[in-house]
Design a protein around this motif. Structure first.
Motif, PDB file in Angstrom:
ATOM      1  N   LEU A 154       0.683  -1.278   0.062  1.00  0.00           N
ATOM      2  CA  LEU A 154       0.103  -0.066   0.023  1.00  0.00           C
ATOM      3  C   LEU A 154       0.914   1.249   0.088  1.00  0.00           C
ATOM      4  O   LEU A 154       0.481   2.165  -0.649  1.00  0.00           O
ATOM      5  CB  LEU A 154      -0.993  -0.161   1.284  1.00  0.00           C
ATOM      6  N   LYS A 155       2.078   1.108   0.809  1.00  0.00           N
ATOM      7  CA  LYS A 155       2.771   2.422   0.663  1.00  0.00           C
ATOM      8  C   LYS A 155       3.541   2.599  -0.426  1.00  0.00           C
ATOM      9  O   LYS A 155       3.570   4.020  -0.808  1.00  0.00           O
ATOM     10  CB  LYS A 155       3.715   2.196   2.102  1.00  0.00           C
ATOM     11  N   ARG A 156       4.085   1.800  -1.141  1.00  0.00           N
ATOM     12  CA  ARG A 156       4.828   1.947  -2.445  1.00  0.00           C
ATOM     13  C   ARG A 156       3.858   1.783  -3.500  1.00  0.00           C
ATOM     14  O   ARG A 156       4.531   1.521  -4.826  1.00  0.00           O
ATOM     15  CB  ARG A 156       5.643   0.825  -2.529  1.00  0.00           C
ATOM     16  N   ASN A 157       2.668   1.467  -3.305  1.00  0.00           N
ATOM     17  CA  ASN A 157       1.735   1.324  -4.596  1.00  0.00           C
ATOM     18  C   ASN A 157       2.151   0.156  -5.494  1.00  0.00           C
ATOM     19  O   ASN A 157       2.101   0.137  -6.660  1.00  0.00           O
ATOM     20  CB  ASN A 157       1.578   2.671  -5.212  1.00  0.00           C
ATOM     21  N   VAL A 158       2.382  -1.038  -4.789  1.00  0.00           N
ATOM     22  CA  VAL A 158       2.917  -2.229  -5.518  1.00  0.00           C
ATOM     23  C   VAL A 158       1.779  -3.405  -5.232  1.00  0.00           C
ATOM     24  O   VAL A 158       1.670  -4.023  -4.141  1.00  0.00           O
ATOM     25  CB  VAL A 158       4.124  -2.849  -5.020  1.00  0.00           C
ATOM     26  N   SER A 159       0.827  -3.509  -6.246  1.00  0.00           N
ATOM     27  CA  SER A 159      -0.328  -4.559  -6.003  1.00  0.00           C
ATOM     28  C   SER A 159       0.208  -5.710  -5.826  1.00  0.00           C
ATOM     29  O   SER A 159      -0.478  -6.634  -4.840  1.00  0.00           O
ATOM     30  CB  SER A 159      -1.200  -4.379  -7.231  1.00  0.00           C
ATOM     31  N   GLU A 160       1.320  -6.267  -6.382  1.00  0.00           N
ATOM     32  CA  GLU A 160       1.772  -7.621  -6.210  1.00  0.00           C
ATOM     33  C   GLU A 160       2.177  -7.987  -4.728  1.00  0.00           C
ATOM     34  O   GLU A 160       1.854  -9.215  -4.203  1.00  0.00           O
ATOM     35  CB  GLU A 160       3.033  -7.853  -6.938  1.00  0.00           C
ATOM     36  N   LEU A 161       2.487  -7.042  -3.903  1.00  0.00           N
ATOM     37  CA  LEU A 161       2.871  -7.142  -2.489  1.00  0.00           C
ATOM     38  C   LEU A 161       1.592  -7.288  -1.724  1.00  0.00           C
ATOM     39  O   LEU A 161       1.432  -8.320  -0.896  1.00  0.00           O
ATOM     40  CB  LEU A 161       3.841  -6.088  -1.832  1.00  0.00           C
ATOM     41  N   ASN A 162       0.441  -6.608  -1.969  1.00  0.00           N
ATOM     42  CA  ASN A 162      -0.771  -6.788  -1.569  1.00  0.00           C
ATOM     43  C   ASN A 162      -1.365  -8.164  -1.866  1.00  0.00           C
ATOM     44  O   ASN A 162      -1.948  -8.909  -1.113  1.00  0.00           O
ATOM     45  CB  ASN A 162      -1.881  -5.745  -2.000  1.00  0.00           C
ATOM     46  N   LYS A 163      -1.279  -8.648  -2.971  1.00  0.00           N
ATOM     47  CA  LYS A 163      -1.648  -9.954  -3.289  1.00  0.00           C
ATOM     48  C   LYS A 163      -0.949 -10.944  -2.610  1.00  0.00           C
ATOM     49  O   LYS A 163      -1.612 -11.965  -2.080  1.00  0.00           O
ATOM     50  CB  LYS A 163      -1.436 -10.279  -4.886  1.00  0.00           C
ATOM     51  N   ILE A 164       0.508 -10.910  -2.597  1.00  0.00           N
ATOM     52  CA  ILE A 164       1.217 -11.986  -1.593  1.00  0.00           C
ATOM     53  C   ILE A 164       0.645 -11.872  -0.286  1.00  0.00           C
ATOM     54  O   ILE A 164       0.446 -13.013   0.413  1.00  0.00           O
ATOM     55  CB  ILE A 164       2.496 -11.540  -1.944  1.00  0.00           C
ATOM     56  N   GLY A 165       0.437 -10.774   0.297  1.00  0.00           N
ATOM     57  CA  GLY A 165       0.103 -10.626   1.735  1.00  0.00           C
ATOM     58  C   GLY A 165      -1.106 -11.095   1.919  1.00  0.00           C
ATOM     59  O   GLY A 165      -1.622 -12.042   2.982  1.00  0.00           O
ATOM     60  N   PHE A 166      -2.169 -10.953   1.020  1.00  0.00           N
ATOM     61  CA  PHE A 166      -3.593 -11.724   1.335  1.00  0.00           C
ATOM     62  C   PHE A 166      -3.592 -13.109   1.008  1.00  0.00           C
ATOM     63  O   PHE A 166      -4.435 -13.761   1.705  1.00  0.00           O
ATOM     64  CB  PHE A 166      -4.626 -10.939   0.421  1.00  0.00           C
ATOM     65  N   VAL A 167      -2.773 -13.564   0.018  1.00  0.00           N
ATOM     66  CA  VAL A 167      -2.528 -15.278  -0.031  1.00  0.00           C
ATOM     67  C   VAL A 167      -2.017 -15.713   1.249  1.00  0.00           C
ATOM     68  O   VAL A 167      -2.456 -16.677   1.439  1.00  0.00           O
ATOM     69  CB  VAL A 167      -1.579 -15.382  -1.477  1.00  0.00           C
ATOM     70  N   LEU A 168      -0.811 -15.048   1.998  1.00  0.00           N
ATOM     71  CA  LEU A 168      -0.409 -15.545   2.954  1.00  0.00           C
ATOM     72  C   LEU A 168      -1.324 -15.695   4.310  1.00  0.00           C
ATOM     73  O   LEU A 168      -1.522 -16.458   4.675  1.00  0.00           O
ATOM     74  CB  LEU A 168       0.906 -14.827   3.245  1.00  0.00           C
ATOM     75  N   VAL A 169      -2.228 -14.632   4.109  1.00  0.00           N
ATOM     76  CA  VAL A 169      -3.225 -14.477   5.336  1.00  0.00           C
ATOM     77  C   VAL A 169      -4.200 -15.692   5.008  1.00  0.00           C
ATOM     78  O   VAL A 169      -4.546 -16.228   6.056  1.00  0.00           O
ATOM     79  CB  VAL A 169      -3.984 -13.305   5.348  1.00  0.00           C
ATOM     80  N   ARG A 189      -5.600   3.713   8.419  1.00  0.00           N
ATOM     81  CA  ARG A 189      -4.952   5.242   8.579  1.00  0.00           C
ATOM     82  C   ARG A 189      -4.204   5.281   7.250  1.00  0.00           C
ATOM     83  O   ARG A 189      -4.081   6.454   6.987  1.00  0.00           O
ATOM     84  CB  ARG A 189      -4.003   4.861   9.939  1.00  0.00           C
ATOM     85  N   LEU A 190      -3.570   4.368   6.888  1.00  0.00           N
ATOM     86  CA  LEU A 190      -2.429   4.641   5.799  1.00  0.00           C
ATOM     87  C   LEU A 190      -3.475   5.050   4.460  1.00  0.00           C
ATOM     88  O   LEU A 190      -3.290   6.098   3.654  1.00  0.00           O
ATOM     89  CB  LEU A 190      -1.712   3.400   5.487  1.00  0.00           C
ATOM     90  N   LYS A 191      -4.769   4.560   4.396  1.00  0.00           N
ATOM     91  CA  LYS A 191      -5.622   4.744   3.347  1.00  0.00           C
ATOM     92  C   LYS A 191      -6.178   6.299   3.284  1.00  0.00           C
ATOM     93  O   LYS A 191      -6.223   6.901   2.428  1.00  0.00           O
ATOM     94  CB  LYS A 191      -6.705   3.990   3.388  1.00  0.00           C
ATOM     95  N   ASN A 192      -6.249   6.806   4.647  1.00  0.00           N
ATOM     96  CA  ASN A 192      -6.811   8.050   4.853  1.00  0.00           C
ATOM     97  C   ASN A 192      -5.682   9.032   4.646  1.00  0.00           C
ATOM     98  O   ASN A 192      -5.992  10.156   4.191  1.00  0.00           O
ATOM     99  CB  ASN A 192      -7.342   8.080   6.392  1.00  0.00           C
TER     100      ASN A 192
END
Length: 738
Positions: A660-675, A715-718
């Motif tokens: 989210l901080k670096r606007n890298v969608s692949e890291l978001n996908k990896i995080g949610f897959v790991l969750v 908070r980061l989104k805001n």
């Protein structure tokens, strides 16, 4: 009946030849008449007193009519003919003649054999027929030499070949001559052929003479080894060739003499090593060095064949002479490369005094440095063939870079695979040695010479000449990969040899650690080594793969070995040394752009991070809480059920936050897959294996982590939303003011 058929065929051939000769004679008359008419027209054109400007031929047309092109029409970039062109031209123009004379010799041979089978002629008559036939062919060539020079040379060469074969058959099959008599006759034939070659001024004929002269010992050989006599004869023959070269400047013939001479020398040395062979090697070195310096002495230049001869005569002589000294247990063998280096150093000094830094200066410098390098290698008992070929390959590459002659590049690319092969054979010697000193042993010193020459090759290939065309990308990349692989394996085998008496976990972890650090050093030195971006990415993928393999293989084996008291506990810290380059590479990759051009790179590096963090916490937990192997089994189950989901959840949160901080969608996908994996593992398996207290602790900790992560994401989104809104307000204010 059969004899009559042969006579009829012979008459038919004569009749056909007569008709063909008449046709050729008519064509020659017609060409003569046309030349006469053309000459009259030229004289008539000269008598015309005036020409209009339109009729005056331009200088360009005059040049073209005379067979010359003006300078401005010559393409400077047009490729020059290489050294093979004259040979190919000769074959294209005279191939039928060569085939014809070869066929004629065979035909005569088969006819004589047929006559022998029919008992028409006796043994002495058979030999005389062959000798007379050869003499007749030579006489025929003599009468044709004025009008048909090349054809005459080939015909005469065929006649000489018939004389050689007739003498050999008379000695071997019919025993008409003794060995000494047969050898004297063959020597006389050789001497005669050299004389008429000089008299006819024919290189074609001297080649026939050379082949006959060098094959003569084989023709009259009885299987008894009289090498001193053989090499004396070869030396005399080489001196004769040297005289011919100085008189006629036929330098190409030196290669035939060089090849045959060294075949005889090598065969003698391998079969029966004797001190006397050293004298013949030295004599051969002097003769062929004089061959190579023939033009240099007069014009201070070195041609391609001169440079090749200088390189080969130095290194082939060293191989033979050092081999003799080693076999006879004489010392010191380095006297020969030092002596040859001194000879070339004197020539180098001559060039330096004249301030002439052209091709000869570069060639003598390269040979001198190569021989001195080889001296140090041999002093430490490095493998002879491997060291010589490795240094020779680098020398050829150096000469190519300095002269631009592509023949040396071809020789380098031919020799380099042979260097790899002999280096692999050298590594096999590790299996035969029981106790070798560290580094200062013949096997690794040989590898060290190869490493130094490979580094020199990479440096030379990196420095392109101004006129060099770009290399074939595949060949260039293959060479780079092979070079770094040879360096890697040379050091790896030395390490593994000295660790061979250790336990398997120590050997495997040490080998993998070296592999990781080797790739790490290449990545650190990517700019000095001029490593391309694609090659760097490949090294990064390989580095991460080796880290994963190191953890997968070494971690469990080291932990188990420590618990079994087979290896000391501090070896685990040695195993963990891979973390230093791994963390550095991960830190560098954060700011990298080229590595993450492909989305799979995010998944690859994140998988490696998950494996590293999970594995090290897991094995650290086991070693801190277990005293022996039996105690480790319940701890392993407890860690995987209770702590592993927590670790993965924290890592998933970090990935999502960074994405989210670096606007890298692949890291978001990896995080949610790991969750998702954590949730599936927790509810499908772990919950049913926990006791009540562990279950409560796990749910509470995971719940808190997920809530904190959710709050942090909101908070980061805001913050991001406020930044976007502020940017839009500033933009609208500027637009209204304007």
């Amino acid at each position: 009946m059969e004899l009559g058929l042969v006579v009829i065929l012979f008459l038919v051939v004569l009749l056909s030849h007569h008709k063909l000769s008449n046709k050729i004679r008519k064509l020659e008359n017609e060409i003569f008449e046309l030349n006469k008419l053309l000459h009259k027209n030229e004289e008539h054109a000269k008598k015309i007193p005036e020409q209009t400007p339109a009729d005056v031929p331009s200088p360009a047309s005059q040049n073209i009519s005379s067979g010359k092109l003006p300078e401005q029409m010559i393409d400077p970039g047009s490729p020059q003919k290489d050294w093979l062109t004259p040979i190919l031209d000769f074959l294209k123009q005279n191939i039928l003649t060569v085939i014809g004379i070869f066929t004629l010799v065979l035909g005569i041979g088969y006819f004589v054999k047929y006559a022998i089978d029919k008992n028409w002629i006796g043994e002495t008559a058979r030999a005389m027929i062959g000798l007379c036939t050869g003499a007749g062919i030579i006489i025929t060539g003599h009468f044709l030499r004025k009008n048909y020079t090349t054809f005459s040379s080939i015909i005469t060469g065929g006649g000489i070949a018939v004389l050689y074969f007739s003498t050999t058959i008379a000695f071997r099959e019919y025993h008409i001559f003794s060995q000494n008599t047969a050898f004297i006759i063959i020597c006389l034939i050789t001497f005669f052929s050299i004389l008429i070659s000089y008299y006819y001024n024919s290189q074609v004929l001297i080649i026939f003479s050379l082949f006959g002269g060098f094959l003569a010992p084989l023709m009259v050989s009885t299987g008894q080894s009289n090498y001193p006599f053989l090499l004396t004869y070869i030396t005399i023959l080489n001196l004769g060739m040297l005289i011919i070269v100085f008189l006629k400047h036929w330098k190409n013939i030196s290669w035939i003499a060089f090849i045959f001479t060294h075949i005889y020398l090598f065969y003698w040395v391998i079969e029966k090593t004797e001190m006397i062979s050293i004298y013949f090697y030295v004599a051969t070195y002097i003769i062929f060095y004089t061959f190579a310096l023939h033009d240099y002495r007069k014009t201070n230049t070195l041609s391609i064949i001169d440079i090749l001869m200088l390189v080969l005569i130095n290194f082939t002589s060293i191989i033979g002479l050092v081999y003799i000294f080693n076999e006879l247990k004489y010392e010191p063998a380095i006297i020969f490369p030092l002596a040859f280096a001194l000879v070339n150093a004197l020539l180098l000094y001559r060039e330096h005094r004249k301030k002439n830094f052209e091709i000869p200066y570069s060639v003598f410098t390269g040979i001198t440095v190569s021989l001195i390098t080889l001296t140090f290698a041999l002093q430490f008992e490095a493998n002879l063939i491997t060291s010589v070929w490795a240094v020779e390959a680098t020398l050829l590459l150096f000469i190519w870079k300095k002269t631009g002659f592509s023949i040396f590049k071809i020789c380098f690319y031919v020799l380099f695979p042979l260097v790899i092969i002999v280096q692999m054979i050298t590594w096999i010697e590790y299996l035969s040695f029981r106790q070798l000193s560290i580094v200062f042993n013949p096997v690794f010193l040989t590898s060290l010479i190869t490493i130094i020459t490979i580094l020199a090759n990479l440096y030379l290939l990196r420095r392109r000449h101004e006129n060099d065309k770009p290399e074939n990308k595949f060949i260039e990349n293959l060479f780079i990969v092979l070079s770094y692989t040879i360096i890697y394996l040379s050091i790896l085998f030395e390490i593994l040899y000295h660790l061979s008496d250790q336990h398997l976990p120590v050997i495997i972890s040490s080998g993998l650690l070296f592999s990781i650090y080797y790739i790490f050093i290449l990545l650190l030195l990517r700019k000095p080594l001029s490593i391309s971006e694609d090659f760097e990415n490949g090294l990064l993928y390989l580095f991460i793969f080796l880290v994963i393999i190191h953890i997968s293989l070494s971690a469990s084996m080291v932990t188990e070995g420590i618990l079994k008291k087979e290896i000391p506990g501090n070896h685990y810290f040695f195993y963990m040394l891979y973390l230093i380059p791994f963390m550095y590479i991960c830190w560098k990759l954060i700011a990298s752009t080229h590595f993450f051009k492909v989305t799979i790179a995010y998944w690859y590096i994140c998988f490696a991070i998950i494996v590293v963090v999970s594995s090290e916490l897991y094995h650290g937990y086991i070693l801190m809480n277990a005293e022996n192997l039996a105690q480790s089994y319940p701890l392993k189950t407890h860690f995987s059920i209770l702590y592993l989901p927590i670790i993965w959840t924290i890592l998933a949160s970090i990935f999502i936050y960074t994405g989210l901080k670096r606007n890298v969608s692949e890291l978001n996908k990896i995080g949610f897959v790991l969750v998702g994996i954590v949730m599936v593992k927790l509810y499908a398996y772990d919950v049913w294996q926990m006791d009540n207290i562990s279950r409560i602790i796990a749910f509470i900790i995971l719940g808190i982590i997920l809530l904190l992560s959710s709050f942090m994401f909101q908070r980061l989104k805001n913050i991001i939303k406020n930044l976007v809104d502020h940017k839009n307000e500033n933009t609208s204010d500027r637009d209204s003011k304007s």
